[in-house]
Design a protein around this motif. Structure first.
Motif, PDB file in Angstrom:
ATOM      1  N   ARG A 115      81.514  50.961 -16.987  1.00 39.94           N
ATOM      2  CA  ARG A 115      81.054  49.646 -17.427  1.00 39.94           C
ATOM      3  C   ARG A 115      80.561  48.792 -16.274  1.00 39.94           C
ATOM      4  O   ARG A 115      80.182  47.638 -16.489  1.00 39.94           O
ATOM      5  CB  ARG A 115      82.199  48.915 -18.143  1.00 39.94           C
ATOM      6  N   ARG A 116      80.552  49.323 -15.075  1.00 41.33           N
ATOM      7  CA  ARG A 116      80.181  48.533 -13.894  1.00 41.33           C
ATOM      8  C   ARG A 116      78.787  48.911 -13.385  1.00 41.33           C
ATOM      9  O   ARG A 116      78.503  50.085 -13.146  1.00 41.33           O
ATOM     10  CB  ARG A 116      81.200  48.736 -12.778  1.00 41.33           C
ATOM     11  N   ALA A 117      77.981  47.916 -13.186  1.00 42.40           N
ATOM     12  CA  ALA A 117      76.640  48.156 -12.628  1.00 42.40           C
ATOM     13  C   ALA A 117      76.730  48.732 -11.222  1.00 42.40           C
ATOM     14  O   ALA A 117      75.876  49.526 -10.819  1.00 42.40           O
ATOM     15  CB  ALA A 117      75.837  46.856 -12.624  1.00 42.40           C
ATOM     16  N   LYS A 118      77.769  48.356 -10.481  1.00 44.01           N
ATOM     17  CA  LYS A 118      77.938  48.861  -9.109  1.00 44.01           C
ATOM     18  C   LYS A 118      78.118  50.387  -9.102  1.00 44.01           C
ATOM     19  O   LYS A 118      77.637  51.062  -8.198  1.00 44.01           O
ATOM     20  CB  LYS A 118      79.139  48.206  -8.428  1.00 44.01           C
ATOM     21  N   TYR A 119      78.807  50.908 -10.095  1.00 46.43           N
ATOM     22  CA  TYR A 119      78.974  52.357 -10.190  1.00 46.43           C
ATOM     23  C   TYR A 119      77.623  53.037 -10.390  1.00 46.43           C
ATOM     24  O   TYR A 119      77.292  54.007  -9.709  1.00 46.43           O
ATOM     25  CB  TYR A 119      79.921  52.729 -11.337  1.00 46.43           C
ATOM     26  N   TRP A 120      76.848  52.529 -11.347  1.00 44.11           N
ATOM     27  CA  TRP A 120      75.553  53.143 -11.648  1.00 44.11           C
ATOM     28  C   TRP A 120      74.593  53.012 -10.479  1.00 44.11           C
ATOM     29  O   TRP A 120      73.808  53.928 -10.199  1.00 44.11           O
ATOM     30  CB  TRP A 120      74.969  52.556 -12.934  1.00 44.11           C
ATOM     31  N   ALA A 121      74.669  51.896  -9.752  1.00 46.12           N
ATOM     32  CA  ALA A 121      73.833  51.729  -8.554  1.00 46.12           C
ATOM     33  C   ALA A 121      74.248  52.724  -7.478  1.00 46.12           C
ATOM     34  O   ALA A 121      73.393  53.369  -6.845  1.00 46.12           O
ATOM     35  CB  ALA A 121      73.924  50.299  -8.038  1.00 46.12           C
ATOM     36  N   ALA A 122      75.555  52.862  -7.257  1.00 46.80           N
ATOM     37  CA  ALA A 122      76.050  53.813  -6.256  1.00 46.80           C
ATOM     38  C   ALA A 122      75.666  55.243  -6.635  1.00 46.80           C
ATOM     39  O   ALA A 122      75.256  56.036  -5.770  1.00 46.80           O
ATOM     40  CB  ALA A 122      77.565  53.694  -6.116  1.00 46.80           C
ATOM     41  N   LEU A 123      75.781  55.568  -7.909  1.00 48.67           N
ATOM     42  CA  LEU A 123      75.410  56.902  -8.377  1.00 48.67           C
ATOM     43  C   LEU A 123      73.920  57.161  -8.139  1.00 48.67           C
ATOM     44  O   LEU A 123      73.536  58.230  -7.660  1.00 48.67           O
ATOM     45  CB  LEU A 123      75.753  57.056  -9.857  1.00 48.67           C
ATOM     46  N   ALA A 124      73.081  56.181  -8.448  1.00 49.39           N
ATOM     47  CA  ALA A 124      71.631  56.335  -8.235  1.00 49.39           C
ATOM     48  C   ALA A 124      71.306  56.523  -6.750  1.00 49.39           C
ATOM     49  O   ALA A 124      70.474  57.367  -6.393  1.00 49.39           O
ATOM     50  CB  ALA A 124      70.893  55.118  -8.794  1.00 49.39           C
ATOM     51  N   ILE A 125      71.970  55.758  -5.899  1.00 45.29           N
ATOM     52  CA  ILE A 125      71.737  55.887  -4.453  1.00 45.29           C
ATOM     53  C   ILE A 125      72.150  57.273  -3.970  1.00 45.29           C
ATOM     54  O   ILE A 125      71.398  57.949  -3.248  1.00 45.29           O
ATOM     55  CB  ILE A 125      72.488  54.784  -3.680  1.00 45.29           C
ATOM     56  N   CYS A 126      73.340  57.706  -4.362  1.00 41.82           N
ATOM     57  CA  CYS A 126      73.833  59.023  -3.935  1.00 41.82           C
ATOM     58  C   CYS A 126      72.941  60.146  -4.450  1.00 41.82           C
ATOM     59  O   CYS A 126      72.608  61.072  -3.699  1.00 41.82           O
ATOM     60  CB  CYS A 126      75.265  59.231  -4.399  1.00 41.82           C
ATOM     61  N   LEU A 127      72.559  60.075  -5.713  1.00 43.35           N
ATOM     62  CA  LEU A 127      71.712  61.127  -6.264  1.00 43.35           C
ATOM     63  C   LEU A 127      70.307  61.098  -5.667  1.00 43.35           C
ATOM     64  O   LEU A 127      69.667  62.136  -5.528  1.00 43.35           O
ATOM     65  CB  LEU A 127      71.679  61.044  -7.785  1.00 43.35           C
ATOM     66  N   GLY A 128      69.841  59.898  -5.276  1.00 41.81           N
ATOM     67  CA  GLY A 128      68.552  59.804  -4.589  1.00 41.81           C
ATOM     68  C   GLY A 128      68.578  60.545  -3.260  1.00 41.81           C
ATOM     69  O   GLY A 128      67.664  61.319  -2.937  1.00 41.81           O
ATOM     70  N   PHE A 129      69.643  60.327  -2.491  1.00 35.49           N
ATOM     71  CA  PHE A 129      69.769  61.043  -1.223  1.00 35.49           C
ATOM     72  C   PHE A 129      70.046  62.529  -1.452  1.00 35.49           C
ATOM     73  O   PHE A 129      69.638  63.367  -0.641  1.00 35.49           O
ATOM     74  CB  PHE A 129      70.854  60.408  -0.339  1.00 35.49           C
ATOM     75  N   GLN A 130      70.722  62.848  -2.556  1.00 35.06           N
ATOM     76  CA  GLN A 130      70.938  64.249  -2.885  1.00 35.06           C
ATOM     77  C   GLN A 130      69.601  64.951  -3.089  1.00 35.06           C
ATOM     78  O   GLN A 130      69.435  66.095  -2.672  1.00 35.06           O
ATOM     79  CB  GLN A 130      71.798  64.388  -4.140  1.00 35.06           C
ATOM     80  N   CYS A 131      68.643  64.275  -3.711  1.00 41.75           N
ATOM     81  CA  CYS A 131      67.308  64.866  -3.901  1.00 41.75           C
ATOM     82  C   CYS A 131      66.677  65.232  -2.570  1.00 41.75           C
ATOM     83  O   CYS A 131      66.114  66.320  -2.420  1.00 41.75           O
ATOM     84  CB  CYS A 131      66.397  63.898  -4.644  1.00 41.75           C
ATOM     85  N   LEU A 132      66.789  64.325  -1.615  1.00 45.42           N
ATOM     86  CA  LEU A 132      66.180  64.591  -0.303  1.00 45.42           C
ATOM     87  C   LEU A 132      66.852  65.765   0.398  1.00 45.42           C
ATOM     88  O   LEU A 132      66.187  66.686   0.873  1.00 45.42           O
ATOM     89  CB  LEU A 132      66.263  63.344   0.571  1.00 45.42           C
ATOM     90  N   VAL A 133      68.170  65.742   0.473  1.00 48.13           N
ATOM     91  CA  VAL A 133      68.899  66.781   1.200  1.00 48.13           C
ATOM     92  C   VAL A 133      68.877  68.105   0.447  1.00 48.13           C
ATOM     93  O   VAL A 133      68.557  69.149   1.017  1.00 48.13           O
ATOM     94  CB  VAL A 133      70.349  66.328   1.475  1.00 48.13           C
ATOM     95  N   ASP A 134      69.205  68.054  -0.838  1.00 47.85           N
ATOM     96  CA  ASP A 134      69.248  69.275  -1.634  1.00 47.85           C
ATOM     97  C   ASP A 134      67.853  69.884  -1.760  1.00 47.85           C
ATOM     98  O   ASP A 134      67.697  71.109  -1.740  1.00 47.85           O
ATOM     99  CB  ASP A 134      69.817  68.962  -3.018  1.00 47.85           C
ATOM    100  N   GLY A 135      66.838  69.033  -1.873  1.00 46.48           N
ATOM    101  CA  GLY A 135      65.469  69.530  -1.938  1.00 46.48           C
ATOM    102  C   GLY A 135      65.088  70.296  -0.684  1.00 46.48           C
ATOM    103  O   GLY A 135      64.417  71.334  -0.747  1.00 46.48           O
ATOM    104  N   TRP A 136      65.536  69.805   0.460  1.00 49.88           N
ATOM    105  CA  TRP A 136      65.260  70.478   1.735  1.00 49.88           C
ATOM    106  C   TRP A 136      66.052  71.778   1.838  1.00 49.88           C
ATOM    107  O   TRP A 136      65.534  72.792   2.304  1.00 49.88           O
ATOM    108  CB  TRP A 136      65.605  69.531   2.888  1.00 49.88           C
ATOM    109  N   LEU A 137      67.291  71.762   1.375  1.00 46.38           N
ATOM    110  CA  LEU A 137      68.136  72.948   1.487  1.00 46.38           C
ATOM    111  C   LEU A 137      67.725  74.074   0.536  1.00 46.38           C
ATOM    112  O   LEU A 137      67.920  75.249   0.850  1.00 46.38           O
ATOM    113  CB  LEU A 137      69.601  72.582   1.212  1.00 46.38           C
ATOM    114  N   THR A 138      67.178  73.721  -0.627  1.00 43.36           N
ATOM    115  CA  THR A 138      66.898  74.735  -1.649  1.00 43.36           C
ATOM    116  C   THR A 138      65.415  75.024  -1.864  1.00 43.36           C
ATOM    117  O   THR A 138      65.084  75.789  -2.769  1.00 43.36           O
ATOM    118  CB  THR A 138      67.525  74.312  -3.001  1.00 43.36           C
TER     119      THR A 138
END
Length: 107
Positions: free
Chosen positions: A30-53
């Protein structure tokens, strides 16, 4: 037969969501901060995971029999996003649950 990595990712997501809704009830969904943190983490996951795979020069190679074979974006197996969601959510859920247990006077 459903691939192992796909099954484990789905189970991880179901377990974490179930724990939040039925056991810990930290309120993070129910917290916007959670969804913002999740979006930030998954955004960086795209960069790192995209490079690794990346299929052109992979550092991490998946057994094609263990996942669905669907890759998006940057050649990232879609199961990686489910695993990332479960891991990030579990950590934030436990962190918030612990904070909720601290009496207000102690803060």
């Amino acid at each position: 037969m459903i691939p192992e990595y796909t099954v484990m990712t789905a189970l991880g997501m179901i377990v974490v969501v179930g724990l939040e809704l039925l056991v810990f009830r930290s309120g993070i969904f129910r917290r916007a901060k959670y969804w913002a943190a999740l979006a930030i983490c998954l955004g960086f996951q795209c960069l790192v995971d995209g490079w690794l795979t990346k299929l052109s020069d992979p550092i991490v190679i998946y057994n094609p029999d263990m996942f669905l074979g669907i890759r998006f974006p940057f050649d990232i197996p879609i199961e990686d996003f489910g695993f990332g969601f479960a891991m990030i959510t579990a950590v934030l859920m436990l962190w918030q649950w612990n904070l909720n247990r601290i009496p207000e006077e102690a803060e």
